[in-house]
Enzyme design. Sequence first.
Site, PDB file in Angstrom:
ATOM      1  N   VAL A  86      54.355 119.059 -50.968  1.00  0.00           N
ATOM      2  CA  VAL A  86      54.565 119.367 -49.549  1.00  0.00           C
ATOM      3  C   VAL A  86      55.627 118.378 -49.103  1.00  0.00           C
ATOM      4  O   VAL A  86      55.388 117.165 -49.098  1.00  0.00           O
ATOM      5  CB  VAL A  86      53.277 119.204 -48.720  1.00  0.00           C
ATOM      6  CG1 VAL A  86      53.548 119.587 -47.266  1.00  0.00           C
ATOM      7  CG2 VAL A  86      52.156 120.063 -49.285  1.00  0.00           C
ATOM      8  N   GLU A  87      56.788 118.882 -48.759  1.00  0.00           N
ATOM      9  CA  GLU A  87      57.927 118.006 -48.451  1.00  0.00           C
ATOM     10  C   GLU A  87      58.186 117.985 -46.950  1.00  0.00           C
ATOM     11  O   GLU A  87      58.334 119.022 -46.322  1.00  0.00           O
ATOM     12  CB  GLU A  87      59.168 118.495 -49.209  1.00  0.00           C
ATOM     13  CG  GLU A  87      58.914 118.596 -50.710  1.00  0.00           C
ATOM     14  CD  GLU A  87      60.177 118.524 -51.518  1.00  0.00           C
ATOM     15  OE1 GLU A  87      60.916 117.536 -51.396  1.00  0.00           O
ATOM     16  OE2 GLU A  87      60.426 119.462 -52.282  1.00  0.00           O
ATOM     17  N   GLY A  88      58.222 116.777 -46.402  1.00  0.00           N
ATOM     18  CA  GLY A  88      58.398 116.624 -44.969  1.00  0.00           C
ATOM     19  C   GLY A  88      57.058 116.421 -44.284  1.00  0.00           C
ATOM     20  O   GLY A  88      56.468 117.349 -43.740  1.00  0.00           O
ATOM     21  N   ASN A  95      54.592 119.750 -40.269  1.00  0.00           N
ATOM     22  CA  ASN A  95      54.941 120.763 -41.258  1.00  0.00           C
ATOM     23  C   ASN A  95      53.781 121.762 -41.346  1.00  0.00           C
ATOM     24  O   ASN A  95      52.641 121.362 -41.604  1.00  0.00           O
ATOM     25  CB  ASN A  95      55.178 120.086 -42.612  1.00  0.00           C
ATOM     26  CG  ASN A  95      55.655 121.034 -43.693  1.00  0.00           C
ATOM     27  OD1 ASN A  95      55.259 122.195 -43.743  1.00  0.00           O
ATOM     28  ND2 ASN A  95      56.502 120.525 -44.587  1.00  0.00           N
ATOM     29  N   GLU A 197      66.608 117.014 -55.837  1.00  0.00           N
ATOM     30  CA  GLU A 197      66.215 117.674 -54.587  1.00  0.00           C
ATOM     31  C   GLU A 197      66.720 119.107 -54.514  1.00  0.00           C
ATOM     32  O   GLU A 197      65.990 120.022 -54.140  1.00  0.00           O
ATOM     33  CB  GLU A 197      66.750 116.887 -53.380  1.00  0.00           C
ATOM     34  CG  GLU A 197      66.222 117.374 -52.043  1.00  0.00           C
ATOM     35  CD  GLU A 197      64.741 117.097 -51.863  1.00  0.00           C
ATOM     36  OE1 GLU A 197      64.055 117.959 -51.283  1.00  0.00           O
ATOM     37  OE2 GLU A 197      64.251 116.037 -52.310  1.00  0.00           O
TER      38      GLU A 197
END
Length: 499
Positions: A86-88, A95, A197
């Site tokens: 889970v990015e951010g 998010n 990324e």
Amino acid sequence: MLEMKPSKGVVLLLLAVVAQYASMATAAGPKVIIVGAGMSGISAGKRLSEAGITDLVILEATERIGGRIHKTKFAGLNVEMGANWVEGVNGDEMNPIWTMANGTGGLNLRTFRSDFDHLAKNTYKQDGGLYEEEFVEKIIERMEEVEEDGSKLAGTLHHSGQQDMSVMAMQRLNDHVPSGPSTPVDMVVDYFQHDFEFAEPPRVTSLQNTQPLPTFDNFGDDVYFVADQRGYESVVYHVAGQYLRTDRKSGTIIDPRLKLNTVVREITYFPSGVAVRTEDSKVYRADYVVVSTSLGVLQTDLIRFKPKLPSWKIVSIYQFDMAVYTKIFIKFPKRFWPEGPGTEFFLHASERRGYYPVWQQFEKQYPGSNVLLVTVTDDESRRIEQQPDSETMAEAVEVLKKMFPGENVPDATEILVPRWWSNRFFKGTFSNWPIGVNRYEYDLIRAPVGRVYFTGEHTSEKYNGYVHGAYLAGIDSADILIDCAKKKVCKYNVKGKHD
């Protein structure tokens, strides 16, 4: 605004198609067909259902939902073949995926904050041993300075994208290794910063659209690794379960509107509806269709559109890159790598850029598993997909033996090599921002063509490539369809490139 005036030939073709499918158009059928049951397709279905459009059928080519979010058994564990983070997280905005995964009332998935702060003391020479921490730290600090300057420069460029440049061009402007990173350490730090990324190198990645990244600007800088035996895909099941009938005991979706192992090969669209033909020659009819396949699939001929999509649509599809990001899991009979705080990630500084560069050990996530993860991307991904797994295992073990010459590095016992690029139902892992595109191109790639609507992470202007991007894109595309089906607002406005 997109208003296409059909030529005489197109009109005749449409009349022929209408005649051929007249019985299909008038026959009873689902209101909306959704092609693909990944996060965006499932999310679109939920939004349509909330708007009262429940006459749906979801056609999924594989035997499962989730798309590029997929767990599989490896070495007695469930590991993630695709999306894993889970990015951010921990920013000003929440998010939506974090809300579902670990927020109040969410799934409480087992997650671990990834700590990338100790790479300087975990960078290994290709012929063995660690580089001096201070030496690597200076390279990382210089890279971060250049990134900050790049973000400032990106903010001054015209929004049309005409002044956009590659990330590498920006690096050169800042006198940062003007010929591109050339030493092994320069290359692996550069790789970690960009390819790890975006799955593509700085020379092809847009500066304007990646610095700063809205995901981290809006949702926070933290990323959390999902290591739950229910799988990251349980987030997709969580969304699906809000409108598709599910068996309470097993969690299996038993809703007849979901058709698994159903490969769509042809979409015919005409003024009064759509006809979707599958590989087993069945035809599904509806008023609208939402295509949520990956960008990589749209760039192939898996699905033929009749009539052919207009040129503006085809060009928009081909302007974007479908990247390949490969997470290779390797099982060993014993541990030989460092463990303890600050050792989770380590780098392999090879003379060959991107050659088994970024490693991760799972002391916290999968204790006692003796499993390592190494990530490769782009050309290395494609190369590895085309060779036997035994060869990949031998290459990776050879790298580790050279990195740890003082250790008795054993042969690996198992390996898992995902093949997203070779799979005709995916053809890659996620989209990457090319140079020079802006909101205009994203509006085109998301724009409906008649009764054919499009969604997917590649249609998310701010969050392409991310799970939250796929989820939000499903909602956005469903809203466009709802405006047409319920409010009769069917014109989709596209602002000009320079507006």
